[in-house]
Design an enzyme around this catalytic site. Structure first.
Site, PDB file in Angstrom:
ATOM      1  N   HIS A 167       0.740  -1.373   0.141  1.00  0.00           N
ATOM      2  CA  HIS A 167      -0.017  -0.314  -0.055  1.00  0.00           C
ATOM      3  C   HIS A 167       0.625   1.699  -0.445  1.00  0.00           C
ATOM      4  O   HIS A 167       1.736   1.595   0.810  1.00  0.00           O
ATOM      5  CB  HIS A 167      -1.043  -0.029   1.312  1.00  0.00           C
ATOM      6  CG  HIS A 167      -2.015  -0.951   1.299  1.00  0.00           C
ATOM      7  ND1 HIS A 167      -2.829  -0.612   0.453  1.00  0.00           N
ATOM      8  CD2 HIS A 167      -2.065  -2.734   1.970  1.00  0.00           C
ATOM      9  CE1 HIS A 167      -3.516  -2.108   0.707  1.00  0.00           C
ATOM     10  NE2 HIS A 167      -2.995  -2.937   0.932  1.00  0.00           N
ATOM     11  N   CYS A 209      -0.631   2.357  -5.020  1.00  0.00           N
ATOM     12  CA  CYS A 209      -1.276   3.069  -5.190  1.00  0.00           C
ATOM     13  C   CYS A 209      -0.264   4.218  -5.992  1.00  0.00           C
ATOM     14  O   CYS A 209       0.609   4.834  -4.683  1.00  0.00           O
ATOM     15  CB  CYS A 209      -2.399   3.423  -4.685  1.00  0.00           C
ATOM     16  SG  CYS A 209      -3.682   2.749  -4.415  1.00  0.00           S
TER      17      CYS A 209
END
Lengths: 405, 695
Positions: A167, A209
């Protein structure tokens, strides 16, 4: 006494010459391989390493481990041996109590391939996967007790694949839900690696991301970076395995794997074809690659340069015979020449590029051979020279014995 | 005031702002009160859609594994239970039967024997956990219940955590729906004993609800959370061993073994109470959610979210939360809803980006649900056995299924849907890594899928209570600055501090009286009067007596005549109300909100019953009338009956109902009881005192 001296005197220039010759040869050989250390332009690609990192823990991040393990399988299949793969997995999904299939990890809902089968060597696992350890692996600054298998023992001829998933956010990548790797940390580590001659070329592939932001601080030459999404974009998972109850693979990694699924070790698909295979509408994000630090054109770089262990090989008929090397330069095997059978799109269509690629190594290696050749021409076949010398010693010996007698 | 005292020194902006507000206190109060009420009415519009906040939950990501086979097994149990019903002595048999079924699954079985505790007023037990020590005092040895506990251990889990399934079952008065609730849970439990993905143990508690659903669950929880060691255990079992045992539980248990074998698993992550009711809904299977625990505590919103999400989107159930049904037909609400809808349409025409206004029907529905949510939180009484879990900080919710028909053929279909829902919820909770903590704990529901979070519902309350300190300060300042000009100049006689102290003393004494009033029911309970009306009468008489005594002893005078006195007293009252309401808002927000609605207008408006010659007669009379109305409305019994009448109609109202209501409040240790007697009532008395002020 005088005679012997003379003899010695006569011998010595020859001996010196021979010595010189051997020195020159060895120097040349050495120079051809290691003088390159100063500049990557002249280094030869000698080995391949892969550092595969899954940074997130917890059951719902199953897909990150599956991503990493899939990449691990791919690079292994394409020829990077286990001892040259550093695999870092932040959590153990295979043995998580929530796993419906204990000790198995899948990256597809069809469950055809158990990624966690035999021969998975995890080098750093669980809480060992920290920013500190990651940076230590990259920079090679380990504590003395760390075994060789956990070290990235690359050199100035190494091509390194660094794959990270987890992440991330703007200019950071989360490790273990507790700390983060920032873009300047990564850039700093890469710079240290460069200065220590730990790689020739480095491909950083990040599936998080806003992955593109992680590359913003990089400025070491020889680095190629590819991220799954631009700033402000999310990277999405590909599909949910409703049997296991979690998403099993991320989109970017899924399409990367789909690309490699059709390749084998001998295919010469270029990095460019890999990069252009990412379809933003399928990815639901825009893959970003940073090429400004990379010296070569992507069309000229086969993917196996990073994802496999295929490199230019130099054929020699007899080992340790420098004389034969003159011929060998014609025989440098170019795996790139081999045509890709299956996919038209992936074949490099431009013949000019082909030619240039073949010639490209000639420019760098050939130059060294030429200089070596020139030096050898001074002596014009050293062996015959030595033989002549020895033959000439015979009458001298005869004369000296005759004089004494 | 400020410009007079320090004309030259420039004050800081915040001070000047404060002075500006105080000098316009009347305007500020009116604006704040009105906007507070308006904001309260706008809450259904400001409600947000719920969302799953915790990443780990992933509800519905896995396909349900529950098959017809599990349901078939469960149906067997249902039939067996129904067969037992026809037999004369069935209470003990039910436990045995369920235990047999559980052990056939390969799960652990245990029994829990408990003595139901009669709810009683413990004046000193507010906010404290039920104490195991107090248990022995008032148990009836011949009355005991037996809970059956089944535990499915997680095959690869670490055994540190558990999820609890509760099925209340009253064996004496069981019917098909009760048997179905057991069957429903059994089918889930039988699946869970087979699956490999459990990370948390599953505890299934079949609660013997002959003595109430809540008490059996709370008794089990008490024993689960507070293991008893050594001597006290033997003592406990000895106390009641002499009692005759009406039946024997075959060879499963003896009394000693019973307590030794208390089955435990890890800490509880969540609990689901499963019930099936007979009241059938038209056309669709419905799921009623009950979540209010004691003192307005709610389970984490995520738990409600996953239940709602899975029920609606996976099993196609119709999910309902409690509503105040009478509100749905209220005229004023319909008009208001139409107005708000029109406003919403206009606003959207002005700027399509603004999402203001919802359809009238939705607004009415939302308001009815919100009012019910507010009411049940304010009441502070748990709405089901799930309340017992909240006392131990375990998130729990009651799922009450009401199938649209209980015909024989539909059993299986209903069982399949219901148990798949429970399976999904458990699988989702099983994915959880920590306690529920991501989502809200403080919220009001306006529908199963919409909520008002604490940040929004605080606004009406703050707006309501904000005028209190402003008005208090303004009154206090005015009396000394402008008072002498308007009054006769008597103020000069009594210095500022003395007047202030008198008022503060008055306020304190009245609050002290309030705390005495709150303890009186304890004494009344000791004396045994039959009817609630009688009890109520005695309570009010004793309270009045206490008040008179206090006044005599502490020398309160009712004949002070200066204006300053009552103004200062009002100022002090306002401060007391403000402090009281703010304190209460921390303990139970909903109570404070409703209390503020009743008290704040009264306290702000209150004025002695005298005619001010400076104003017109109409103004005077309207003020008097308003004072009277507000005062009578804020009197706790009156407001209780008014609310009750508004909701259920005025027929059949008994004075004793109020006593019953208050009794239920203290029996459940509700903080609302404390609020009423220690904040609301004293403030009301102070207002009455001001109203009856001689001049």
């Amino acid at each position: 006494m005088k005679e012997t001296l003379k003899v010695h005197f006569q011998f010595s220039p020859m001996a010196i010459r021979i010595l010189l010759l051997s020195l020159c040869l060895s120097n040349n050989l050495y120079a051809s391989s290691s003088a390159v250390a100063s500049s990557s332009q002249t280094a030869t690609h000698t080995n391949n390493w892969a550092v595969l990192v899954c940074t997130s823990r917890f059951w719902f991040n199953y897909r990150h481990m599956a991503n990493t393990l899939s990449l691990y399988r791919t690079v292994k299949r394409l020829g990077i041996p286990d001892e040259r793969i550093i695999l870092m997995l932040a959590d153990d999904m295979a043995c998580n109590a929530r796993n419906k299939y204990p000790a198995q990890v899948f990256n597809n809902e069809n469950h055809r391939l158990n990624l966690y089968g035999d021969n998975v060597e995890v080098d750093y696992r669980g809480y060992e996967v920290t920013v500190e350890n990651f940076l230590r692996v990259l920079t090679g600054r380990h504590e003395t007790a760390v075994p060789r298998s956990k070290r990235l023992l690359s050199d100035e001829g190494s091509h390194i694949l660094l794959y990270m998933t987890g992440h991330g956010g703007e200019e950071f990548l989360k490790f273990q839900d507790s700390e983060e790797l920032q873009s300047h940390d990564l850039a700093d580590a890469v710079k240290q690696m460069k200065e220590k001659g730990r790689f020739k070329e480095l491909l950083i592939m990040v599936d998080t991301c806003q992955a593109a932001t992680l590359f913003s601080q990089l400025h070491s030459p020889g680095v190629l970076a590819i991220g799954s999404s631009l700033k402000g974009e999310n990277s999405y998972s590909h599909h949910l395995d409703s049997d296991v109850g979690v998403s099993v693979v991320d989109r970017f990694t899924f399409y990367t794997l789909a690309f490699f699924e059709r390749l084998n070790m001998y295919d010469n698909a270029s990095l460019n074809s890999l990069f252009s295979s990412y379809n933003p509408s399928l990815l639901m994000s825009t893959a970003y690659y940073r090429t400004d630090l990379f010296p070569r054109r992507l069309e000229q770089v086969p993917v196996t340069n990073f994802f496999g262990s295929v490199m230019e090989t130099i054929h020699t008929d007899r080992p340790y015979r420098a004389r034969k090397r003159k011929e060998s330069q014609d025989r440098i095997r170019m795996p790139l020449k081999e045509a890709v059978q299956d996919n038209q799109q992936r074949r490099l269509s431009d013949p000019e590029i082909e030619v240039r690629r073949v010639r490209a190594p000639e420019d760098s290696i050939g130059r060294t051979w030429n200089s070596l050749q020139n030096k050898m021409k001074i002596f014009e076949y050293p062996e015959t020279f030595v033989y002549y010398g020895l033959v000439m010693m015979l009458p001298l010996l005869a004369v000296s014995t005759w004089l004494y007698s | 005031m400020a410009p007079k005292e320090t004309p030259k020194m420039k004050q800081r902006p915040i001070v000047r702002l404060g002075i500006l507000i105080i000098s316009h206190s009347v305007v500020v109060s009116v604006i704040c009160c009105i906007s507070g009420v308006v904001a309260l009415l706008l809450l259904p519009i400001l409600a947000k859609n719920t969302y799953i906040s915790e990443n780990a939950l992933m509800p519905g990501s896995a396909n349900p594994m529950l098959s017809d086979q599990d349901v078939g097994e469960a149906n067997k149990l249902v039939n067996a239970l129904l067969d037992l019903k026809s037999e004369p002595i069935s209470s003990g048999r039910v436990s045995t039967l369920v235990a047999e079924f559980i052990s056939d699954l390969g799960a652990e079985v245990g029994y829990h024997k408990f003595y139901p505790e009669s709810n009683q007023f413990h004046p000193l037990h507010f906010f404290s956990l039920p104490d195991s020590g107090s248990l022995q005092e008032n148990v009836n040895c011949s009355m005991y219940g037996i809970n059956v506990i089944g535990i499915a251990r997680a095959p690869q889990g670490d055994g540190k955590e558990a999820v609890v399934l509760v099925t209340p079952y009253n064996s004496e008065n069981a019917d098909l729906s009760d048997a179905l609730s057991i069957g429903l849970t059994y089918s889930v439990f039988s699946l869970l004993t087979q699956v490999t993905w459990l990370a948390k143990d599953i505890i299934w508690l079949v609660a013997d609800s002959r003595y109430g659903e809540y008490s059996s669950v709370s008794a089990w929880l008490r024993d689960y959370q507070r293991p008893v060691f050594g001597a006290s255990l033997i003592l406990d079992s000895d106390t009641c061993d002499g009692g005759s045992r009406p039946y024997d539980l075959d060879n499963f248990m003896t009394c000693g073994k019973l307590i030794d074998n208390f089955k435990r698993a890890g800490t509880m992550a969540a609990a689901l109470v499963v019930k099936v009711t007979e009241k059938s809904e038209p056309f669709v299977d419905t799921l009623n959610l009950y979540s209010e625990a004691s003192n307005g505590q709610m389970p984490n919103l995520d738990l409600i979210n996953i239940v709602n999400y899975l029920a609606v989107h996976r099993q196609g159930l119709h999910v309902k939360v409690k509503k105040l049904i009478p509100l749905l037909n209220a005229k004023w609400l319909n008009v208001l809803a139409d107005i708000l809808e029109t406003v919403g349409v206009i606003v959207r025409r002005l700027n399509p980006q603004w999402k203001f206004g919802i359809p009238a029907a939705e607004y009415i529905d939302g308001t009815a649900t919100l009012a019910s949510s507010l009411y049940y939180q304010a009441l502070g009484i748990p709405t089901g056995p799930h309340g017992a879990f909240r006392d131990y900080q375990v998130d729990a919710v009651t799922l009450e299924f009401s199938p649209y028909s209980l015909r024989k053929g539909r059993h299986k279909e209903f069982l399949l849907r219901g148990s798949r829902l429970i399976e999904g919820v458990i699988r989702s909770v099983n994915n959880l890594l920590e306690k529920f903590h991501q989502s809200f704990f403080l919220y009001l529901l306006t529908s199963p899928g919409r909520f008002v979070s604490v940040g929004v519902y605080m606004i009406p309350f703050i707006l309501l209570v904000a005028p209190l300190p402003v008005m208090a300060a303004s009154l206090y300042m005015n009396i000394f600055d402008f008072g002498p000009n308007t009054e006769t100049g008597q103020l000069a006689v009594s210095p500022r501090s003395v007047t202030w102290l008198d008022a503060a003393k008055m306020v304190l004494i009245v609050h002290f009286w309030g705390s005495i009033v709150s303890l009186l029911p304890y004494c009344i309970c000791q004396m045994d009067f039959s009817t609630p009306t009688m009890n109520l009468a005695i309570w009010s008489m004793l309270s009045a007596l206490c008040f008179l005594l206090l006044c005599l002893v502490l020398g309160l005078h009712f004949n002070q005549t200066e204006k300053a006195k009552w103004v200062v007293l009002k100022s002090a009252t306002l401060s007391a109300v403000f402090i009281g309401l703010c304190l209460m808002s921390v303990v139970n927000f909903a109570t404070a909100e409703i209390g503020a609605l009743l008290l704040v207008p009264l306290c702000l408006m209150i004025h002695p019953l005298k005619i001010n010659p400076n104003m017109g007669t109409l103004v005077n009379f309207s003020r008097m009338a308003l004072n009277f109305i507000l005062l009578s409305m804020a009197f706790p019994p009156v407001s209780f009956f008014l609310l009750r009448g508004a909701v259920y109609g005025f027929h059949g109202i008994d004075i004793g109902d109020f006593w019953m209501w208050v009794e239920s409040l203290w029996a459940w240790n509700s903080a609302t009881y404390l609020y009423i007697t220690m904040i609301h009532l004293p403030c009301w008395v102070l207002c009455l005192h001001i109203l009856l002020h001689a001049r």
